[in-house]
Design an enzyme around this catalytic site. Structure first.
Site, PDB file in Angstrom:
ATOM      1  N   LYS A 111     -16.101  30.768 -28.829  1.00 38.62           N
ATOM      2  CA  LYS A 111     -16.505  30.006 -27.647  1.00 38.62           C
ATOM      3  C   LYS A 111     -15.811  30.434 -26.367  1.00 38.62           C
ATOM      4  O   LYS A 111     -14.642  30.760 -26.341  1.00 38.62           O
ATOM      5  CB  LYS A 111     -16.204  28.523 -27.873  1.00 38.62           C
TER       6      LYS A 111
ATOM      7  N   ASN B 163      -2.203  -2.319  13.191  1.00 38.48           N
ATOM      8  CA  ASN B 163      -3.657  -2.124  13.129  1.00 38.48           C
ATOM      9  C   ASN B 163      -4.101  -0.841  13.832  1.00 38.48           C
ATOM     10  O   ASN B 163      -4.921  -0.088  13.301  1.00 38.48           O
ATOM     11  CB  ASN B 163      -4.389  -3.327  13.720  1.00 38.48           C
TER      12      ASN B 163
ATOM     13  N   THR C 296     -39.673  26.560 -11.403  1.00 39.89           N
ATOM     14  CA  THR C 296     -39.952  25.192 -10.965  1.00 39.89           C
ATOM     15  C   THR C 296     -40.085  24.399 -12.262  1.00 39.89           C
ATOM     16  O   THR C 296     -40.535  24.960 -13.276  1.00 39.89           O
ATOM     17  CB  THR C 296     -41.261  25.083 -10.139  1.00 39.89           C
ATOM     18  N   HIS C 297     -39.648  23.168 -12.267  1.00 34.98           N
ATOM     19  CA  HIS C 297     -39.590  22.364 -13.503  1.00 34.98           C
ATOM     20  C   HIS C 297     -38.745  23.048 -14.582  1.00 34.98           C
ATOM     21  O   HIS C 297     -38.948  22.801 -15.766  1.00 34.98           O
ATOM     22  CB  HIS C 297     -40.988  22.093 -14.068  1.00 34.98           C
TER      23      HIS C 297
ATOM     24  N   LYS D  79      -8.222   3.657   1.826  1.00 36.78           N
ATOM     25  CA  LYS D  79      -7.529   4.936   1.700  1.00 36.78           C
ATOM     26  C   LYS D  79      -7.605   5.582   0.322  1.00 36.78           C
ATOM     27  O   LYS D  79      -7.863   6.781   0.211  1.00 36.78           O
ATOM     28  CB  LYS D  79      -6.065   4.762   2.136  1.00 36.78           C
TER      29      LYS D  79
ATOM     30  N   SER E 292       0.822  -1.207   0.000  1.00 39.81           N
ATOM     31  CA  SER E 292       0.000   0.000   0.000  1.00 39.81           C
ATOM     32  C   SER E 292       0.857   1.259   0.000  1.00 39.81           C
ATOM     33  O   SER E 292       0.336   2.370   0.008  1.00 39.81           O
ATOM     34  CB  SER E 292      -0.934   0.007   1.218  1.00 39.81           C
TER      35      SER E 292
ATOM     36  N   TYR F  30      -9.586  -6.483  12.626  1.00 43.82           N
ATOM     37  CA  TYR F  30      -8.992  -6.015  11.377  1.00 43.82           C
ATOM     38  C   TYR F  30      -8.987  -7.100  10.305  1.00 43.82           C
ATOM     39  O   TYR F  30      -8.713  -8.263  10.591  1.00 43.82           O
ATOM     40  CB  TYR F  30      -7.551  -5.545  11.640  1.00 43.82           C
TER      41      TYR F  30
ATOM     42  N   GLN G 186      -7.459  -2.131   4.007  1.00 42.92           N
ATOM     43  CA  GLN G 186      -6.411  -1.349   3.347  1.00 42.92           C
ATOM     44  C   GLN G 186      -6.960  -0.629   2.104  1.00 42.92           C
ATOM     45  O   GLN G 186      -6.385   0.339   1.645  1.00 42.92           O
ATOM     46  CB  GLN G 186      -5.246  -2.273   2.960  1.00 42.92           C
TER      47      GLN G 186
ATOM     48  N   GLU H 262     -18.532  22.443 -15.381  1.00 48.43           N
ATOM     49  CA  GLU H 262     -18.825  21.093 -15.884  1.00 48.43           C
ATOM     50  C   GLU H 262     -18.017  20.038 -15.129  1.00 48.43           C
ATOM     51  O   GLU H 262     -18.516  18.959 -14.821  1.00 48.43           O
ATOM     52  CB  GLU H 262     -18.495  21.002 -17.377  1.00 48.43           C
TER      53      GLU H 262
END
Ligand code: ARG
Length: 459
Positions: free
Chosen positions: A284, A111, A156-157, A326, A24, A318, A323, A291
């Site tokens: 553009k 641990n 709304t909508h 993370k 790890s 454990y 592991q 986004e």
């Protein structure tokens, strides 16, 4: 060659594939500072309780500082053979100070070490999330204050509903992010207990002082149950849940910014600093940051679900499955911080186009509700009848291709003879928002009160 940590009962070293699936260090090296802080606290406690001699503790303390500076300056050579950050640090400590290094792991296990390191790391992220949220809320407050009385369509909508104020819309997000903030603070309060000293799972026969290490690491207290201490990851899941809800809020705002910055809406102009261009279309200006915020939310939700799946059904205490906790949290945290910072930057920089907002607010018969309310108030019509009369007026305006305020009084009286000149006052969008004075309503006066309240809270 067999492992230097547990070689005693092994005749052969691991297969290369075993090493690859087991290691790890590629990611948990991000917890190096937390690992060394935990070791320093543990070593100091071993000294204070007389479990390890003061001379050895001092050697360990100095050695750990050396290792930390090697990691910070990038001269530390991380080794996959040494599996994880805990064994990388201990192994290097042994090289630096020799035999006393072997006493550091007394009354401790990887641990409780990993549980401690990870809690410290997640705690930092909760603090960073809090700071990011406060900064974003302040940026929204600045927008809200400037445009407390600018009128825009409320939807709304995604259909025009009633006029609202720009400030009111900004403050809606302040409320959402404030709940995210309180969830983060709540999670931090609950998670701030120390697993250190749980040892492998059962506690230890050494006379350790878990209160001392807890205090040294800024925890409120040691965790009460050693089995729970090494097998629980709900603190990480709470972080991911808070992050997911916050991310969901961010994605909604991001989506609005994408829509609002389009040529068809023109509600806001995003700054050049938070936009990109096109390699082919010269005109553009794209809202890429918004986004990407909208999209990054997917990986944060994914991390939350992934860790739930890792943890479900695991027997105590454990298991190596854990592991896998993370990378999900690291990725979610990185992307949440980035999304918060990008959103804050966009909000700080963007300018609302007051005229477009107002024009849009006045279209789509947005004051039809005001008209119906007026018929109730002035002509004492039952609301249902007022609704019907207004509907007929909207249909008339639609037929004539105009908005409600453009109808002639004669035409209106053709629909209901009681209508007078005074009706035109309620058809204006500014009067409409100003009249929404109910608690929490969109009136500029109410918005300014909300802004002032949050300015005081956030300082
Ligand atoms: N690298 C491990 C993890 O991240 C540390 C704990 C290992 N403990 C063990 N008994 N193998 O979870």
């Amino acid at each position: 060659t067999s492992n230097q940590m547990w070689g005693g009962r092994f005749a052969a070293g691991p297969d290369a594939i075993m090493e690859a699936i087991n290691a790890s260090i590629g990611f948990d090296q991000r917890m190096a500072a937390q690992d060394i802080a935990g070791s320093r606290a543990h070593a100091a406690m071993l000294g204070a309780t007389g479990i390890v001699s003061p001379i050895d503790v001092e050697a360990i303390r100095k050695g750990l500082l050396t290792v930390l500076s090697e990691i910070e300056t990038g001269t530390f050579a991380f080794s996959t053979a040494l599996e994880d950050i805990h064994m990388n640090v201990e192994s290097r400590l042994t090289e630096v100070i020799g035999t006393p290094a072997g006493r550091l792991h007394t009354a401790r296990s990887r641990n409780d070490q990993v549980a401690t390191d990870f809690r410290l790391w997640v705690r930092d992220q909760l603090d960073a999330t809090e700071a990011g949220l406060v900064a974003l809320m302040k940026a929204l407050l600045t927008q809200a204050e400037a445009g407390a009385d600018w009128v825009m369509p409320g939807f709304t909508h995604l259909q025009t509903a009633q006029p609202v104020t720009w400030g009111h819309h900004m403050m809606a997000y302040v409320e959402m992010f404030s709940r995210d903030l309180s969830r983060v603070r709540d999670a931090r309060r609950r998670m701030n207990e120390s697993p250190l000293g749980a040892a492998a799972l059962a506690g230890t026969s050494f006379p350790i002082d878990r209160h001392m290490t807890a205090e040294a690491l800024g925890f409120d207290r040691p965790m009460a149950n050693s089995l729970d201490a090494v097998s629980d990851r709900d603190f990480a899941l709470e972080f991911l849940s808070c992050a997911s809800i916050c991310a969901m809020h961010l994605s909604r705002f991001a989506e609005e910014l994408v829509i609002w910055s389009s040529a068809q809406f023109r509600f806001v102009t995003l700054s050049d600093r938070f936009s990109t261009g096109s390699s082919i279309m010269p005109q553009k200006k794209n809202p890429d940051a918004a986004e990407l915020i909208r999209a990054k939310i997917g990986r944060i939700f994914g991390a939350n679900v992934a860790l739930m799946m890792v943890m479900k059904g695991l027997p105590l205490a454990y298991s190596k499955d854990m592991q896998e906790d993370k990378e999900q949290v690291f990725d979610a945290a990185d992307n949440l911080m980035l999304a918060l910072a990008a959103m804050e930057g966009m909000v700080r920089d963007m300018s609302a186009n007051r005229d477009s907002l107002e024009r849009a607010a006045a279209s789509g018969f947005s004051t039809a509700t005001d008209l119906a309310d007026w018929l109730v108030r002035i002509l004492d019509l039952p609301f249902r009848q007022a609704h019907h009369v207004t509907g007929a007026l909207v249909a008339l305006a639609e037929k004539k291709g105009c908005d409600l305020p453009d109808l002639a009084l004669d035409d209106m009286q053709g629909v209901h003879e009681g209508i007078t000149e005074a009706v035109f006052e309620v058809l204006g969008v500014h009067n409409s928002v100003a009249s929404r004075l109910s608690y929490g309503g969109t009136a500029p006066m109410r918005v300014r009160e909300q802004v002032a309240r949050w300015q005081e809270i956030l300082g």
